[in-house]
Design a protein around this motif. Structure first.
Motif: not given
Length: 365
Positions: A32, A37, A40, A44, A332-333, A335-337, A339-340, A342
């Protein structure tokens, strides 16, 4: 290097989870702070590359196979904590979707490939590159040497983990309950494959990408090295007009198309045989160890077991489909982790009115 279920005792598997779960929590906080951003998508993509790299089985002269991991490269570019998350996600989906590595043994596999490998590699990279500019050849050498040593450090851990099982867990007659390989068998087998072949592949990947980025994308090298200057002597020299994003996608596409070459490697990786494939005579056993037989089928819900179709038809297509599914799901996973993390970091900062603080370990070169 992917230890399947059954080769380690439940107690050993539990220790793996006890070690990596708190480290993953720390990694989430560190990522984090370090991975902004705009990086990210890079994280990924690197996690997807790690997944692809682990699908390339390289033949070893003794009849087994081995592979690189890509953890050293991620550690050099985005830090070892980011590498832990990226490699852990790749290993998790390899176990759940493709049966590559165990679900019970997941924690131990993450420790070996997601903790030992990147942290050792990054430590050596920092040591060799300390005080150098971003375009220095020492960065390339540091990444390559770090990758080589890091992968072999992980291989040593695997050899020890497999090799101590017969001495720690056996029945009254001394017959192993889980891994049938003693240290005198496991360590030489693991080190031969990784010192000779796989370590070189990990070194080439890490060093080669760093060398490319020195010409194409200095800002990416600065992510984990804030404040470190590029080589002033080269700053005015014309740079090739390369588009790093397009090149990275092109490299991934080539790797994807080449993944079926992994099927050409004869034999399998040491310590990853199914119970029915063990040569019991050579191991001095009359039957498959009871614990190995019991836990080998712990997870039987794979989608593309063994990176192929369940009926065994069209193995090349099955391998290619597995690669596509893997890079999409893993990328994708992660990336989502990221982003979450952040988003959570931004929310926490807005509540306290402060900015996340980067530690010296995050900012040092």
């Amino acid at each position: 290097m992917h230890i399947p279920d059954g080769y380690l005792s439940p107690a050993t598997c539990a220790v793996g989870y006890v070690v990596v779960v708190p480290m993953a929590a720390v990694a989430a906080r560190r990522v984090e702070n370090v991975v902004k951003t705009r990086q990210v998508p890079t994280l990924a993509m690197l996690s997807a590359v790690s997944f692809l790299v682990m699908m390339f089985n390289i033949p070893i002269p003794d009849g087994t196979t081995a592979h690189a991991v890509g953890g050293a490269l991620i550690a050099v570019l985005l830090g070892p904590w980011a590498a832990l998350i990226a490699v852990a996600v790749a290993l998790g989906f390899q176990a759940l979707l493709f049966g590559d590595g165990g679900v019970l043994a997941f924690g131990v596999n993450v420790f070996n490939m997601g903790v030992v490998l990147p942290f050792v590699a990054y430590g050596i990279y920092r040591l060799l590159a300390r005080g150098s500019t971003l375009t220095s050849w020492r960065r390339v050498v540091g990444a390559a040497v770090g990758g080589y040593v890091g992968l072999n450090a992980a291989a040593i851990c695997v050899g020890i983990e497999l090799g101590i099982q017969p001495d720690l867990f056996h029945d009254a007659s001394g017959t192993p309950l889980y891994s049938p390989y003693h240290l005198s068998q496991a360590l030489p087998a693991m080190m031969f494959a990784h010192l000779l072949i796989a370590g070189i592949a990990e070194a080439a990947l890490a060093g080669g990408v760093v060398a490319y980025l020195q010409r194409a994308n200095i800002p990416l090298l600065q992510v984990n090295n804030p404040g470190v200057p590029a080589d002033a002597a080269d700053s005015s020299a014309p740079k090739p007009k390369l588009r790093p994003g397009a090149v990275a996608l092109s490299v991934m596409a080539v790797l994807l198309l080449l993944t079926p070459l992994g099927l050409l490697a004869p034999g399998g990786a040491f310590g990853e045989d199914a119970p029915e494939d063990l040569d019991l005579g050579d191991l001095g056993l009359s039957a498959v160890p009871t614990g190995l037989a019991k836990y080998a089928g712990f997870w039987n819900h794979t989608v593309l077991g063994g990176y192929g179709f369940s009926n065994g038809s069209h193995p090349n297509i099955g391998y290619l489909v597995s690669a596509v599914v893997g890079i999409v799901v893993v990328g994708v996973t992660v990336y989502l982790i990221a982003v979450g993390l952040r988003a959570l970091g931004s929310r926490g900062s807005s509540r306290t009115g402060t900015e996340p603080v980067r530690t010296s370990a995050d900012t040092s070169s």
